[in-house]
Design an enzyme around this catalytic site. Structure first.
Site, PDB file in Angstrom:
ATOM      1  N   THR A 158       0.863  -1.189   0.000  1.00  0.00           N
ATOM      2  CA  THR A 158       0.000   0.000   0.000  1.00  0.00           C
ATOM      3  C   THR A 158       0.893   1.230   0.000  1.00  0.00           C
ATOM      4  OG1 THR A 158      -1.833  -1.028   1.164  1.00  0.00           O
ATOM      5  CG2 THR A 158      -1.560   1.323   1.529  1.00  0.00           C
ATOM      6  N   THR A 175      -0.727   2.060   6.878  1.00  0.00           N
ATOM      7  CA  THR A 175      -0.574   0.799   6.172  1.00  0.00           C
ATOM      8  C   THR A 175      -0.534  -0.318   7.205  1.00  0.00           C
ATOM      9  OG1 THR A 175       0.802  -0.512   4.678  1.00  0.00           O
ATOM     10  CG2 THR A 175       1.954   1.078   6.057  1.00  0.00           C
ATOM     11  N   GLY A 226      -5.972  -3.845   7.211  1.00  0.00           N
ATOM     12  CA  GLY A 226      -7.074  -2.900   7.332  1.00  0.00           C
ATOM     13  C   GLY A 226      -8.087  -3.251   8.406  1.00  0.00           C
TER      14      GLY A 226
HETATM   15  N1  ASP Z   1      -4.232  -1.301   4.746  1.00  0.00           N
HETATM   16  C1  ASP Z   1      -4.367  -2.008   3.513  1.00  0.00           C
HETATM   17  C2  ASP Z   1      -5.701  -2.732   3.516  1.00  0.00           C
HETATM   18  O1  ASP Z   1      -6.007  -3.407   4.478  1.00  0.00           O
HETATM   19  C3  ASP Z   1      -3.297  -3.024   3.247  1.00  0.00           C
HETATM   20  C4  ASP Z   1      -1.878  -2.595   3.522  1.00  0.00           C
HETATM   21  O2  ASP Z   1      -1.615  -1.520   4.037  1.00  0.00           O
HETATM   22  O3  ASP Z   1      -0.971  -3.376   3.208  1.00  0.00           O
HETATM   23  O4  ASP Z   1      -6.396  -2.707   2.532  1.00  0.00           O
END
Ligand code: ASP
Length: 269
Positions: free
Chosen positions: A207, A258, A261
């Protein structure tokens, strides 16, 4: 005459102040579950080059007196266009083998915000999020409605195949194999050292996000993601949620998150 001179002096003082006013930018390419040893040296070099281009694009805008909003969008678009990050081109796959992307943006002076969730055809989801903020009455649009809005706004629309990469496809196959194994017996990938969980190992990484402070003292934050590998179609994570994935407020902070989520959402981060 005196008044004009005074006004000119004030303008000169302001622009001198603007020249020397502080500015700042920080970017991220995601919190992944991998170590340096897992990444081939050439790939690391390519990723670092893209990160450095992204940072420089934002820095240049800020140094020239541009807005923090323009800076975070420029920085994030470069990361979205690279296949090396889980955002835009290079996004992870859903369990159905599709790419569904989320993005959000916020500016700190009036706490205006925009977001898209589950988009599949807009080339730069962060630009769509900005369009929602600036050109609609809403904060978040999702799915087909978000893609249609992006198209109406004249944003670049691409075939969904634009987002597909072999690396992410292979990652999906590995995630599916793991999902078929009871968790306690789930063998970690070579070198992974730890037991994997439902949302672990290489099911999430990359991300992208940026936060910036411009010379006028305005903060902005932007986040863009493909989500997590092997997610159910329709799953929405923290990244498009204002107050979870993204936040900017001049009086306090600018944040781009990040990580998993589901955890970030549950923490009201
Ligand atoms: N936060 C992002 C999600 O859950 C994934 C990530 O940050 O790697 O969609």
């Amino acid at each position: 005459m005196k008044r004009i001179a005074a006004a000119l002096a004030a303008v000169a003082a302001l622009s001198a102040q603007a020249q020397s006013a502080p500015f700042a930018i920080a970017i991220h390419g995601g919190a992944g579950n991998f170590t340096r040893a897992d990444v081939p040296a050439e790939t690391e070099k390519q990723r670092l080059a893209v990160l450095s281009d992204s940072l420089e694009a934002g820095r240049r805008i800020l140094a020239a007196g541009g807005s923090s909003l323009d800076a975070v969008v420029a920085a994030v678009r470069i990361l979205e266009d690279s296949p090396h990050f889980n955002a835009g081109r290079g996004s992870v796959f859903t369990a159905e083998g599709t790419n569904e992307m989320d993005a959000s943006i916020m500016e700190g002076s009036h706490r205006r915000a925009g977001a898209v969730a589950g988009v599949t055809t807009v080339k730069n989801p962060i630009t769509a999020a900005r369009a929602v903020m600036e050109k609609s009455r809403h904060v978040m649009l999702s799915g087909r409605g978000a893609d249609a809005f992006a198209k109406e706004q004249g944003l670049e629309i691409v075939d969904p195949s634009h987002f597909r990469t072999q690396e992410r496809w292979d990652q999906l196959q590995r995630a599916k194999e793991r999902a078929g194994t009871p968790l306690d017996h789930d063998a970690p990938k070579a070198g992974a050292g730890k037991k994997t969980s439902a949302l672990a190992a290489d099911e999430k990484y990359g991300t992208v996000g940026a936060v910036a402070l411009d010379k006028s003292g305005n903060l902005a934050a932007a986040t863009s993601t493909g989500g997590i590998t092997n997610k159910r179609y329709g799953r929405v994570g923290d990244s498009p949620v204002i107050g979870a994935g993204t936040w900017a407020e001049n009086e306090s902070v600018a944040v781009s998150m990040t990580g998993t989520g589901e955890m970030i959402l549950r923490s009201a981060t």
